[in-house]
Every structure is written in structure tokens, then in C-alpha cells.
Scaffold this active site. Structure first.
Site, mmCIF file in Angstrom:
data_model
loop_
_atom_site.group_PDB
_atom_site.id
_atom_site.type_symbol
_atom_site.label_atom_id
_atom_site.label_comp_id
_atom_site.label_asym_id
_atom_site.label_seq_id
_atom_site.Cartn_x
_atom_site.Cartn_y
_atom_site.Cartn_z
ATOM 1 N N GLU A 122 0.771 -1.244 0.000
ATOM 2 C CA GLU A 122 0.000 0.000 0.000
ATOM 3 C C GLU A 122 0.807 1.302 0.000
ATOM 4 O OE1 GLU A 122 -3.078 -0.189 3.000
ATOM 5 O OE2 GLU A 122 -4.233 -1.591 1.772
ATOM 6 N N GLU A 134 -5.508 -7.797 -1.052
ATOM 7 C CA GLU A 134 -6.280 -7.486 0.150
ATOM 8 C C GLU A 134 -7.689 -7.111 -0.244
ATOM 9 O OE1 GLU A 134 -5.025 -4.727 3.155
ATOM 10 O OE2 GLU A 134 -2.924 -5.406 3.080
#
Length: 349
Positions: free
Chosen positions: A164, A275
Site C-alpha cells: 500500500e 487485500e
């Protein structure tokens, strides 16, 4: 024309094998990332190894259950950079810590599943962005050279270069990713998948439009090819895409998965959703099952998903996918049993 969610579920269940099958389905086995924040700080005293030999939960037992009873084929194993090097910036692995993390990797490999080695630092070290005033590209590459040297012999290892990234210069970030790719390949890991994450927490709703995907298209293997370089995307289903709320408001089809799949096809590329997830609530079961059903219809370019999260997360964690053990029998959380497990009716037809 919008692809209606109900249509996604109906089509996936009616025609099943007419669509490409997911290459990967699984879950994150968290714990070595505990203590890491979005600013790239990691308090390694908060780590909870998901392994009984280190006083943690039974991560091996969870993974064996997920493979045997749910048909999973992928586990993502997040870990903080600081943990791997014992808070020393660079690429030298601190063996007492690495041995514990490697025990989780070996447990994963023992199940026959593919295992993502995921550095969970948000493109940062203690607030500084990699290649943009923080760690140098060379330091980032050194870390990946060390990790790839340890795992180069395993075909089932996938290298997740960074979890991320956010709030950075995408052109410079693509250069940093190129350093990591070069280091992994030069260490001898020449055939394994490498995941390329974009800006804005590598959101599936933006990577194709925010410039980071375009910049990452230029990342290549050292020989100039792009073989096994896969885009890494995340997407949650709550109202702000944070993965911090129990209820879900969207299946992400029109805003993320449909345009992303079109962009991937136009560029001859593929992505992995490493995710996703939601609370074990009626709204999340509805929308998550719809999302998985649609993803299956575009599995030629969306290779699969790993839910967030199991491992050291408690069974009352808001997005828990940690199964409960009663005697010798594991029981799945509703999002897994209804939506995410390949054996689930709504996701597999």
C-alpha cells in the site's frame, strides 16, 4: 452499461466453468506486521508471530485447514521491514527475527500453496518515502536482494514488493519498484511472480487512472521482458475503502473491477487482489459475494484474491477471517464460508 451485481452472481453460478478459473484464492496470515503504521513506522515489540512455537496462534493449522477444507491456494505473509532487519535501515537480515518469519514461510510452503512475501511498510521507513527523501532505492533493493536470495529456490514464492504505497510521486515510485525487481531477479529468483503496487494504497479503483499504473507499465525484468510482473491491487467494501468498518456499501464492480479489467486487457497485463474483505455482517456477505462472483468472470486478468485477514488476528477483529477451533474441527467465519472460499456456493457456483 453497468454490470448489475445480481447478474454477476447469477452468471457465475449458472455457467461456472465457462469462465476462467481463479489462479489464486486465499487469505493474509498476519502477525509479523503488527505494530506497523501507514507512515512506515513499525514497533516490532507488537509483533505476534502466528506460530505456536513462538507463543502465537496456530497459523500452520489455519493454513492447513484453509487448503484442505476450503480449497485455498494462496497465503500472503505480511512482515515489517524493521522486524526483518531489527530496526537497522538496509538489507541485512537480522537472523533471529528472520528465522521466525522464515518458519511461517516454510509452514505456508508445506501446505502446497503459493506464499506472498509482503513487506508491509507503505513505501516508507519511519515516515520517509523510499527513493523520495527516505530510504534510498539502493537500500530498498538491498532488502529485496537478501529476501530473494533466501527464497529463490521456491517456485511457489511470490514477491510482494511493498504494501500500500500512498501519497508519493508515481514516476519516482516506479523507479524504486524497478530497483526491487532488478534485485530480485539478480539474486536468482528469475521465474517467480513479482507484484507491482501503485499509489493511493494501490487501490483497484484508481491504479488504472491515477498515473501509477501507467508508470508501472514501464517496469521490466532485467532482460527487458515483463513476464510474471503482476499488478498488486487492494479494495475494501466499506464506504471509505479503509477496511475499518463492519458494514459494506459496495461490490466495487462498476468503480473498480470492470474498468480495471478493461485497462489490464488493453495493456496485456494481469493483477492480483491481495487485500479485500469486510465484516461478518449481512451487508458484507451480500456485497463481497457479488464482488467475488464478478471477479471470477474476469479471471483472465484478475488472477484471484487474498482476504484480510487471519493469522494472529482475534476472532472478534472487525474484519476477522480467523477460523475458530473446536476440538479438532476448524469453523470458518461467514465471509469465508459464504463468499471467499472456493468451496462457497456463491463464489464458485
Amino acid at each position: 452499461m453497468k454490470f448489475l451485481a445480481s447478474t454477476a452472481v447469477a452468471l457465475a453460478c449458472m455457467v461456472g466453468s465457462a469462465f476462467a478459473q481463479f489462479r489464486y484464492t486465499g487469505v493474509n496470515i498476519a502477525g509479523f506486521d503488527f505494530g506497523c503504521g501507514t507512515d512506515g513506522t513499525c514497533d516490532i515489540t507488537q509483533v505476534v508471530p502466528p506460530l505456536t512455537q513462538y507463543g502465537g496462534p496456530d497459523g500452520l493449522g489455519q493454513m492447513q485447514h484453509f487448503v484442505r477444507n476450503d480449497g485455498y491456494s494462496l497465503f500472503r505473509l505480511p512482515v515489517g521491514w524493521q522486524y526483518l532487519t531489527n530496526n537497522t535501515l538496509g538489507g541485512t537480515l537480522y537472523q533471529p527475527n528472520f528465522e521466525k518469519y522464515n518458519a511461517l514461510v516454510q509452514a505456508c510452503l508445506s501446505t502446497g500453496a503459493s506464499c506472498i512475501v509482503d513487506v508491509h511498510n507503505y513505501a516508507r521507513w519511519d515516515g520517509g518515502i523510499i527513493g523520495q527523501g527516505g530510504p534510498t532505492n539502493e537500500q530498498f533493493a538491498a532488502l529485496w536482494y537478501s529476501l530473494a536470495s533466501e527464497f529463490k529456490q521456491y517456485n511457489n514464492i511470490i514477491f510482494g514488493t511493498m504494501n500500500e504505497p500512498h501519497d508519493l510521486n508515481v514516476t519516482l515510485w516506479a523507479e524504486s519498484v524497478q530497483y526491487a525487481v532488478n534485485a530480485i531477479r539478480e539474486a536468482g529468483a528469475t521465474t517467480q511472480l513479482i507484484l507491482l503496487p501503485g499509489d493511493q494504497y494501490t487501490s483497484a479503483a484508481t491504479i488504472w487512472s491515477d498515473g501509477s499504473g501507467a508508470a508501472l507499465l514501464n517496469v521490466t525484468n532485467p532482460d527487458g521482458t515483463k513476464t510474471n510482473l503482476i499488478f498488486d491491487v487492494h479494495k475494501y467494501l466499506d464506504y471509505d475503502n479503509s477496511g475499518t468498518h463492519a458494514n459494506c456499501t459496495t461490490n466495487n464492480i462498476d468503480t473498480a473491477w470492470e474498468p480495471l479489467s478493461q485497462w489490464l486487457r488493453e495493456n496485456g497485463r494481469q493483477a492480483l487482489n491481495t487485500e479485500t474483505g469486510g465484516g461478518n455482517t449481512a451487508s458484507c456477505i451480500e456485497y463481497l459475494c457479488q464482488q467475488v462472483a464478478y471477479q471470477r468472470t474476469v479471471a483472465d486478468v484478475i488472477l484471484g484474491y487474498s482476504g484480510w485477514a487471519a493469522g494472529s488476528f482475534a476472532t472478534d477483529y472487525i474484519l476477522t477471517e480467523t477460523p475458530t477451533l473446536n476440538g479438532t474441527v476448524w469453523y470458518d467465519q461467514p465471509t469465508v464460508s459464504y463468499c471467499l472460499a472456493p468451496t462457497a456456493g456463491l463464489s464458485s457456483g
